[in-house]
Design a protein around this motif. Structure first.
Motif, PDB file in Angstrom:
ATOM      1  N   SER A   1     -36.783  76.913  90.192  1.00  0.00           N
ATOM      2  CA  SER A   1     -37.037  77.190  88.779  1.00  0.00           C
ATOM      3  C   SER A   1     -38.528  77.310  88.481  1.00  0.00           C
ATOM      4  CB  SER A   1     -36.447  76.090  87.900  1.00  0.00           C
ATOM      5  OG  SER A   1     -35.061  76.074  88.003  1.00  0.00           O
ATOM      6  N   GLY A   2     -39.314  76.474  89.110  1.00  0.00           N
ATOM      7  CA  GLY A   2     -40.756  76.528  88.888  1.00  0.00           C
ATOM      8  C   GLY A   2     -41.341  77.870  89.303  1.00  0.00           C
ATOM      9  N   PHE A   3     -40.892  78.375  90.435  1.00  0.00           N
ATOM     10  CA  PHE A   3     -41.371  79.676  90.915  1.00  0.00           C
ATOM     11  C   PHE A   3     -40.866  80.807  90.016  1.00  0.00           C
ATOM     12  CE2 PHE A   3     -41.347  77.146  94.897  1.00  0.00           C
ATOM     13  CZ  PHE A   3     -42.712  77.192  95.150  1.00  0.00           C
ATOM     14  N   LEU A   4     -39.618  80.705  89.593  1.00  0.00           N
ATOM     15  CA  LEU A   4     -39.040  81.730  88.725  1.00  0.00           C
ATOM     16  C   LEU A   4     -39.786  81.821  87.390  1.00  0.00           C
ATOM     17  CD1 LEU A   4     -36.716  83.780  88.402  1.00  0.00           C
ATOM     18  CD2 LEU A   4     -35.344  81.915  87.446  1.00  0.00           C
TER      19      LEU A   4
ATOM     20  N   LYS B   1     -42.706  84.159  86.809  1.00  0.00           N
ATOM     21  CA  LYS B   1     -42.469  85.601  86.718  1.00  0.00           C
ATOM     22  C   LYS B   1     -41.616  86.020  85.523  1.00  0.00           C
ATOM     23  CE  LYS B   1     -42.794  86.214  91.704  1.00  0.00           C
ATOM     24  NZ  LYS B   1     -44.070  86.796  91.838  1.00  0.00           N
ATOM     25  N   VAL B   2     -40.807  85.109  84.987  1.00  0.00           N
ATOM     26  CA  VAL B   2     -39.860  85.460  83.928  1.00  0.00           C
ATOM     27  C   VAL B   2     -40.078  84.541  82.726  1.00  0.00           C
ATOM     28  CG1 VAL B   2     -37.404  85.736  83.367  1.00  0.00           C
ATOM     29  CG2 VAL B   2     -38.187  86.143  85.702  1.00  0.00           C
ATOM     30  N   HIS B   3     -39.987  85.106  81.527  1.00  0.00           N
ATOM     31  CA  HIS B   3     -40.167  84.330  80.293  1.00  0.00           C
ATOM     32  C   HIS B   3     -39.064  83.275  80.182  1.00  0.00           C
ATOM     33  CE1 HIS B   3     -40.479  83.395  76.004  1.00  0.00           C
ATOM     34  NE2 HIS B   3     -41.728  83.834  76.123  1.00  0.00           N
ATOM     35  N   PRO B   4     -39.404  82.047  79.773  1.00  0.00           N
ATOM     36  CA  PRO B   4     -38.417  80.958  79.736  1.00  0.00           C
ATOM     37  C   PRO B   4     -37.217  81.214  78.812  1.00  0.00           C
ATOM     38  CG  PRO B   4     -40.514  80.245  78.781  1.00  0.00           C
ATOM     39  CD  PRO B   4     -40.746  81.577  79.404  1.00  0.00           C
ATOM     40  N   VAL B   5     -37.414  81.927  77.725  1.00  0.00           N
ATOM     41  CA  VAL B   5     -36.283  82.205  76.828  1.00  0.00           C
ATOM     42  C   VAL B   5     -35.258  83.106  77.534  1.00  0.00           C
ATOM     43  CG1 VAL B   5     -35.600  83.276  74.645  1.00  0.00           C
ATOM     44  CG2 VAL B   5     -37.634  81.831  74.733  1.00  0.00           C
ATOM     45  N   LYS B   6     -35.737  84.059  78.338  1.00  0.00           N
ATOM     46  CA  LYS B   6     -34.823  84.918  79.094  1.00  0.00           C
ATOM     47  C   LYS B   6     -34.057  84.107  80.136  1.00  0.00           C
ATOM     48  CE  LYS B   6     -37.349  89.230  78.572  1.00  0.00           C
ATOM     49  NZ  LYS B   6     -38.085  90.306  79.264  1.00  0.00           N
ATOM     50  N   ILE B   7     -34.733  83.155  80.756  1.00  0.00           N
ATOM     51  CA  ILE B   7     -34.076  82.305  81.750  1.00  0.00           C
ATOM     52  C   ILE B   7     -33.004  81.449  81.086  1.00  0.00           C
ATOM     53  CG2 ILE B   7     -34.413  80.376  83.350  1.00  0.00           C
ATOM     54  CD1 ILE B   7     -37.186  81.568  83.970  1.00  0.00           C
TER      55      ILE B   7
ATOM     56  N   MET C   1     -27.846  77.049  88.215  1.00  0.00           N
ATOM     57  CA  MET C   1     -28.237  77.661  86.940  1.00  0.00           C
ATOM     58  C   MET C   1     -28.684  76.600  85.935  1.00  0.00           C
ATOM     59  SD  MET C   1     -28.227  80.763  87.515  1.00  0.00           S
ATOM     60  CE  MET C   1     -28.861  81.084  85.897  1.00  0.00           C
ATOM     61  N   GLN C   2     -27.992  75.478  85.913  1.00  0.00           N
ATOM     62  CA  GLN C   2     -28.356  74.440  84.950  1.00  0.00           C
ATOM     63  C   GLN C   2     -29.693  73.794  85.288  1.00  0.00           C
ATOM     64  OE1 GLN C   2     -25.528  71.847  83.290  1.00  0.00           O
ATOM     65  NE2 GLN C   2     -23.868  73.316  83.449  1.00  0.00           N
ATOM     66  N   SER C   3     -30.127  73.927  86.532  1.00  0.00           N
ATOM     67  CA  SER C   3     -31.424  73.363  86.912  1.00  0.00           C
ATOM     68  C   SER C   3     -32.573  74.098  86.242  1.00  0.00           C
ATOM     69  CB  SER C   3     -31.591  73.417  88.431  1.00  0.00           C
ATOM     70  OG  SER C   3     -31.760  74.755  88.866  1.00  0.00           O
ATOM     71  N   THR C   4     -32.315  75.312  85.761  1.00  0.00           N
ATOM     72  CA  THR C   4     -33.384  76.098  85.147  1.00  0.00           C
ATOM     73  C   THR C   4     -33.689  75.658  83.712  1.00  0.00           C
ATOM     74  OG1 THR C   4     -31.860  77.794  84.312  1.00  0.00           O
ATOM     75  CG2 THR C   4     -32.767  78.127  86.514  1.00  0.00           C
ATOM     76  N   LEU C   5     -32.759  74.955  83.086  1.00  0.00           N
ATOM     77  CA  LEU C   5     -32.904  74.652  81.656  1.00  0.00           C
ATOM     78  C   LEU C   5     -34.080  73.727  81.367  1.00  0.00           C
ATOM     79  CD1 LEU C   5     -31.781  75.039  78.815  1.00  0.00           C
ATOM     80  CD2 LEU C   5     -30.302  73.077  79.222  1.00  0.00           C
ATOM     81  N   LEU C   6     -34.194  72.633  82.087  1.00  0.00           N
ATOM     82  CA  LEU C   6     -35.251  71.661  81.796  1.00  0.00           C
ATOM     83  C   LEU C   6     -36.634  72.261  82.003  1.00  0.00           C
ATOM     84  CD1 LEU C   6     -36.080  68.807  81.007  1.00  0.00           C
ATOM     85  CD2 LEU C   6     -35.898  68.184  83.417  1.00  0.00           C
ATOM     86  N   CYS C   7     -36.818  72.943  83.119  1.00  0.00           N
ATOM     87  CA  CYS C   7     -38.129  73.563  83.391  1.00  0.00           C
ATOM     88  C   CYS C   7     -38.472  74.608  82.331  1.00  0.00           C
ATOM     89  CB  CYS C   7     -38.131  74.207  84.779  1.00  0.00           C
ATOM     90  SG  CYS C   7     -37.959  73.030  86.120  1.00  0.00           S
ATOM     91  N   SER C   8     -37.486  75.399  81.948  1.00  0.00           N
ATOM     92  CA  SER C   8     -37.724  76.459  80.951  1.00  0.00           C
ATOM     93  C   SER C   8     -38.051  75.863  79.584  1.00  0.00           C
ATOM     94  CB  SER C   8     -36.498  77.362  80.837  1.00  0.00           C
ATOM     95  OG  SER C   8     -36.233  77.980  82.065  1.00  0.00           O
ATOM     96  N   ALA C   9     -37.290  74.860  79.180  1.00  0.00           N
ATOM     97  CA  ALA C   9     -37.548  74.227  77.872  1.00  0.00           C
ATOM     98  C   ALA C   9     -38.917  73.556  77.875  1.00  0.00           C
ATOM     99  CB  ALA C   9     -36.454  73.217  77.555  1.00  0.00           C
TER     100      ALA C   9
END
Length: 122
Positions: free
Chosen positions: A64-67, A70-76, A110-118
């Motif tokens: 998630s950190g690497f993603l 490159k990608v905006h957190p709201v899109k993730i 997929m759920q691992s991306t939520l905390l990093c993005s928020a």
């Protein structure tokens, strides 16, 4: 005033995203007794699905950190919520515990991306 409304909107968005994501995570655990009773598998086999979720979730947090570079957190977050909802709809169609474990593993990743993005949004 506009800044306060934006702050409230962001907090509400993050809270709702976590709420829906959590519901997508907790529903297997809530159904595990019925799954064991209905399918006749052991609790250990049924529990393997939960273990796969945790394993994929752990490794997914690293990715998630690497993603996020490159990608905006709201899109993730939007993709995460869509994929988690889709997996929860597809999950009952899984006719083996291998398929269930694979679906639940993808759910965990997929759920691992939520905390990093928020966290990046704030």
């Amino acid at each position: 005033m506009k800044t306060k409304q934006l702050s409230i909107s962001i907090i509400l968005f993050a809270w709702l995203a976590y709420l829906f994501s959590y519901m997508g995570r907790a529903n297997y655990g809530a159904c595990i007794v019925e799954i064991v009773n209905t399918t006749g598998v052991s609790r250990a086999t049924a529990g393997m699905v939960t273990s796969v979720f945790s394993l994929f979730n752990s490794f997914g947090q690293i990715g998630s950190g690497f993603l996020l570079k490159k990608v905006h957190p709201v899109k993730i977050i939007a993709a995460e919520l869509f994929i988690v909802a889709s997996i929860n709809l597809l999950f009952p169609a899984g006719n083996s515990f291998v398929i269930m474990a694979l679906l639940w593993g993808i759910n965990g990743a997929m759920q691992s991306t939520l905390l990093c993005s928020a966290t990046k949004i704030f």
